[in-house]
Design a protein around this motif. Structure first.
Motif, PDB file in Angstrom:
ATOM      1  N   ALA A 191      -2.686 -22.114 -11.240  1.00 37.82           N
ATOM      2  CA  ALA A 191      -2.353 -22.116 -12.659  1.00 37.82           C
ATOM      3  C   ALA A 191      -1.003 -21.438 -12.889  1.00 37.82           C
ATOM      4  CB  ALA A 191      -3.438 -21.401 -13.443  1.00 37.82           C
ATOM      5  N   HIS A 192      -0.256 -22.005 -13.790  1.00 39.55           N
ATOM      6  CA  HIS A 192       1.050 -21.471 -14.169  1.00 39.55           C
ATOM      7  C   HIS A 192       0.798 -20.431 -15.258  1.00 39.55           C
ATOM      8  CE1 HIS A 192       5.279 -22.005 -13.598  1.00 39.55           C
ATOM      9  NE2 HIS A 192       5.519 -22.198 -14.872  1.00 39.55           N
ATOM     10  N   SER A 193       1.141 -19.179 -15.005  1.00 36.95           N
ATOM     11  CA  SER A 193       0.840 -18.128 -15.974  1.00 36.95           C
ATOM     12  C   SER A 193       1.656 -18.303 -17.253  1.00 36.95           C
ATOM     13  CB  SER A 193       1.112 -16.750 -15.379  1.00 36.95           C
ATOM     14  OG  SER A 193       2.486 -16.437 -15.443  1.00 36.95           O
ATOM     15  N   GLN A 194       1.133 -17.727 -18.325  1.00 41.49           N
ATOM     16  CA  GLN A 194       1.810 -17.751 -19.618  1.00 41.49           C
ATOM     17  C   GLN A 194       3.200 -17.143 -19.490  1.00 41.49           C
ATOM     18  OE1 GLN A 194      -0.454 -15.946 -22.777  1.00 41.49           O
ATOM     19  NE2 GLN A 194       1.291 -15.772 -24.113  1.00 41.49           N
ATOM     20  N   PHE A 195       3.313 -16.056 -18.748  1.00 39.86           N
ATOM     21  CA  PHE A 195       4.605 -15.385 -18.613  1.00 39.86           C
ATOM     22  C   PHE A 195       5.586 -16.233 -17.802  1.00 39.86           C
ATOM     23  CE2 PHE A 195       1.675 -11.665 -19.094  1.00 39.86           C
ATOM     24  CZ  PHE A 195       2.067 -11.347 -20.391  1.00 39.86           C
ATOM     25  N   ALA A 196       5.106 -16.873 -16.760  1.00 45.26           N
ATOM     26  CA  ALA A 196       5.976 -17.737 -15.955  1.00 45.26           C
ATOM     27  C   ALA A 196       6.453 -18.927 -16.782  1.00 45.26           C
ATOM     28  CB  ALA A 196       5.242 -18.206 -14.705  1.00 45.26           C
ATOM     29  N   GLN A 197       5.551 -19.493 -17.567  1.00 40.26           N
ATOM     30  CA  GLN A 197       5.921 -20.621 -18.418  1.00 40.26           C
ATOM     31  C   GLN A 197       6.952 -20.187 -19.456  1.00 40.26           C
ATOM     32  OE1 GLN A 197       2.602 -22.588 -20.284  1.00 40.26           O
ATOM     33  NE2 GLN A 197       3.905 -24.155 -21.211  1.00 40.26           N
ATOM     34  N   PHE A 198       6.750 -19.014 -20.045  1.00 39.20           N
ATOM     35  CA  PHE A 198       7.718 -18.477 -21.002  1.00 39.20           C
ATOM     36  C   PHE A 198       9.101 -18.349 -20.355  1.00 39.20           C
ATOM     37  CE2 PHE A 198       9.822 -14.324 -21.729  1.00 39.20           C
ATOM     38  CZ  PHE A 198      10.490 -14.643 -22.904  1.00 39.20           C
ATOM     39  N   LEU A 199       9.166 -17.731 -19.198  1.00 37.59           N
ATOM     40  CA  LEU A 199      10.455 -17.538 -18.528  1.00 37.59           C
ATOM     41  C   LEU A 199      11.118 -18.871 -18.217  1.00 37.59           C
ATOM     42  CD1 LEU A 199       9.535 -14.581 -16.170  1.00 37.59           C
ATOM     43  CD2 LEU A 199      11.117 -14.498 -18.121  1.00 37.59           C
ATOM     44  N   GLU A 200      10.324 -19.839 -17.799  1.00 38.77           N
ATOM     45  CA  GLU A 200      10.858 -21.154 -17.444  1.00 38.77           C
ATOM     46  C   GLU A 200      11.403 -21.896 -18.664  1.00 38.77           C
ATOM     47  OE1 GLU A 200       8.690 -25.120 -16.050  1.00 38.77           O
ATOM     48  OE2 GLU A 200       8.566 -23.505 -14.568  1.00 38.77           O
ATOM     49  N   ARG A 202       0.549 -11.409 -25.663  1.00 38.62           N
ATOM     50  CA  ARG A 202      -0.107 -10.284 -24.998  1.00 38.62           C
ATOM     51  C   ARG A 202       0.570  -9.001 -25.451  1.00 38.62           C
ATOM     52  NH1 ARG A 202      -1.738 -12.887 -19.977  1.00 38.62           N
ATOM     53  NH2 ARG A 202      -2.903 -14.694 -20.705  1.00 38.62           N
ATOM     54  N   ALA A 203      -0.101  -7.901 -25.259  1.00 35.76           N
ATOM     55  CA  ALA A 203       0.453  -6.599 -25.630  1.00 35.76           C
ATOM     56  C   ALA A 203       1.781  -6.378 -24.904  1.00 35.76           C
ATOM     57  CB  ALA A 203      -0.530  -5.492 -25.266  1.00 35.76           C
ATOM     58  N   GLU A 204       2.662  -5.625 -25.541  1.00 40.38           N
ATOM     59  CA  GLU A 204       3.966  -5.375 -24.944  1.00 40.38           C
ATOM     60  C   GLU A 204       3.844  -4.724 -23.569  1.00 40.38           C
ATOM     61  OE1 GLU A 204       8.365  -3.621 -26.115  1.00 40.38           O
ATOM     62  OE2 GLU A 204       6.730  -3.444 -27.556  1.00 40.38           O
ATOM     63  N   SER A 205       2.864  -3.846 -23.401  1.00 44.31           N
ATOM     64  CA  SER A 205       2.680  -3.196 -22.094  1.00 44.31           C
ATOM     65  C   SER A 205       2.301  -4.222 -21.025  1.00 44.31           C
ATOM     66  CB  SER A 205       1.634  -2.089 -22.182  1.00 44.31           C
ATOM     67  OG  SER A 205       0.384  -2.607 -22.625  1.00 44.31           O
ATOM     68  N   SER A 206       1.483  -5.204 -21.376  1.00 39.20           N
ATOM     69  CA  SER A 206       1.118  -6.270 -20.431  1.00 39.20           C
ATOM     70  C   SER A 206       2.319  -7.148 -20.104  1.00 39.20           C
ATOM     71  CB  SER A 206       0.002  -7.143 -20.997  1.00 39.20           C
ATOM     72  OG  SER A 206      -1.158  -6.395 -21.200  1.00 39.20           O
ATOM     73  N   ALA A 258       4.572  -5.228 -17.733  1.00 41.06           N
ATOM     74  CA  ALA A 258       3.955  -5.153 -16.402  1.00 41.06           C
ATOM     75  C   ALA A 258       4.171  -6.471 -15.661  1.00 41.06           C
ATOM     76  CB  ALA A 258       2.475  -4.829 -16.517  1.00 41.06           C
ATOM     77  N   ALA A 259       4.013  -7.581 -16.381  1.00 37.58           N
ATOM     78  CA  ALA A 259       4.236  -8.900 -15.767  1.00 37.58           C
ATOM     79  C   ALA A 259       5.704  -9.102 -15.410  1.00 37.58           C
ATOM     80  CB  ALA A 259       3.756 -10.001 -16.710  1.00 37.58           C
ATOM     81  N   MET A 260       6.608  -8.636 -16.270  1.00 35.36           N
ATOM     82  CA  MET A 260       8.038  -8.770 -15.979  1.00 35.36           C
ATOM     83  C   MET A 260       8.409  -7.918 -14.767  1.00 35.36           C
ATOM     84  SD  MET A 260       9.167 -11.019 -18.120  1.00 35.36           S
ATOM     85  CE  MET A 260       7.530 -11.755 -18.121  1.00 35.36           C
ATOM     86  N   LYS A 261       7.833  -6.728 -14.675  1.00 35.76           N
ATOM     87  CA  LYS A 261       8.119  -5.851 -13.542  1.00 35.76           C
ATOM     88  C   LYS A 261       7.713  -6.510 -12.226  1.00 35.76           C
ATOM     89  CE  LYS A 261       7.400  -1.154 -11.895  1.00 35.76           C
ATOM     90  NZ  LYS A 261       6.761   0.147 -12.160  1.00 35.76           N
ATOM     91  N   LYS A 262       6.576  -7.213 -12.227  1.00 32.02           N
ATOM     92  CA  LYS A 262       6.128  -7.924 -11.025  1.00 32.02           C
ATOM     93  C   LYS A 262       7.120  -9.007 -10.624  1.00 32.02           C
ATOM     94  CE  LYS A 262       1.184  -7.248 -11.559  1.00 32.02           C
ATOM     95  NZ  LYS A 262      -0.111  -7.884 -11.800  1.00 32.02           N
ATOM     96  N   ARG A 263       7.859  -9.515 -11.607  1.00 33.00           N
ATOM     97  CA  ARG A 263       8.859 -10.557 -11.347  1.00 33.00           C
ATOM     98  C   ARG A 263      10.257  -9.962 -11.173  1.00 33.00           C
ATOM     99  NH1 ARG A 263       4.746 -12.496 -14.110  1.00 33.00           N
ATOM    100  NH2 ARG A 263       4.111 -14.662 -13.827  1.00 33.00           N
TER     101      ARG A 263
END
Length: 85
Positions: free
Chosen positions: A2-11, A45-49, A52-57
Motif C-alpha cells: 500500500a502507498h501511504s498517505q504521506f508518500a502519496q502527498f509527497l509524490e 494526521r496529527a502534526e506529530s505523526s 515522524a513520517a517525514m523524519k523516516k523519509r
C-alpha cells in the motif's frame, strides 16, 4: 504494498529542488499537507505523526529541498493569502 498517505502527498504535492534558496519550512510543509488532505477528502494526521513520517523519509523542515506543486499548492496559497485574489 500500500502507498501511504504521506508518500502519496509527497509524490503529488511536492517536487525536489536541491538548489532551492528557501525550501518549505515547518508550517508551510504541514499546511501544504492539510490542503492536500482537504482536496482528497482525507482527515489530516496529527502534526506529530506527520513529522515522524517525514523524519523516516529524511525530510526535515528548512533543509529539505522541497517545493510546492499541483492543486494542493494552489489551495494552500489561496488559504494562506486570501487577499491575493
Amino acid at each position: 504494498m500500500a502507498h501511504s498517505q504521506f508518500a502519496q502527498f509527497l509524490e503529488e504535492a511536492t517536487t525536489t529542488d536541491d538548489q532551492a534558496d528557501s525550501p518549505l519550512g515547518r508550517d508551510c510543509l504541514y499546511g501544504l499537507y492539510t490542503s492536500w488532505c482537504f482536496l482528497h477528502q482525507r482527515t489530516p494526521r496529527a502534526e506529530s505523526s506527520f513529522w515522524a513520517a517525514m523524519k523516516k523519509r529524511h525530510i526535515h523542515p528548512g533543509s529539505n529541498g522541497l517545493r510546492m506543486t499541483g492543486p494542493a499548492a494552489a489551495d494552500y496559497i489561496m488559504a494562506s493569502y486570501p487577499g491575493v485574489v
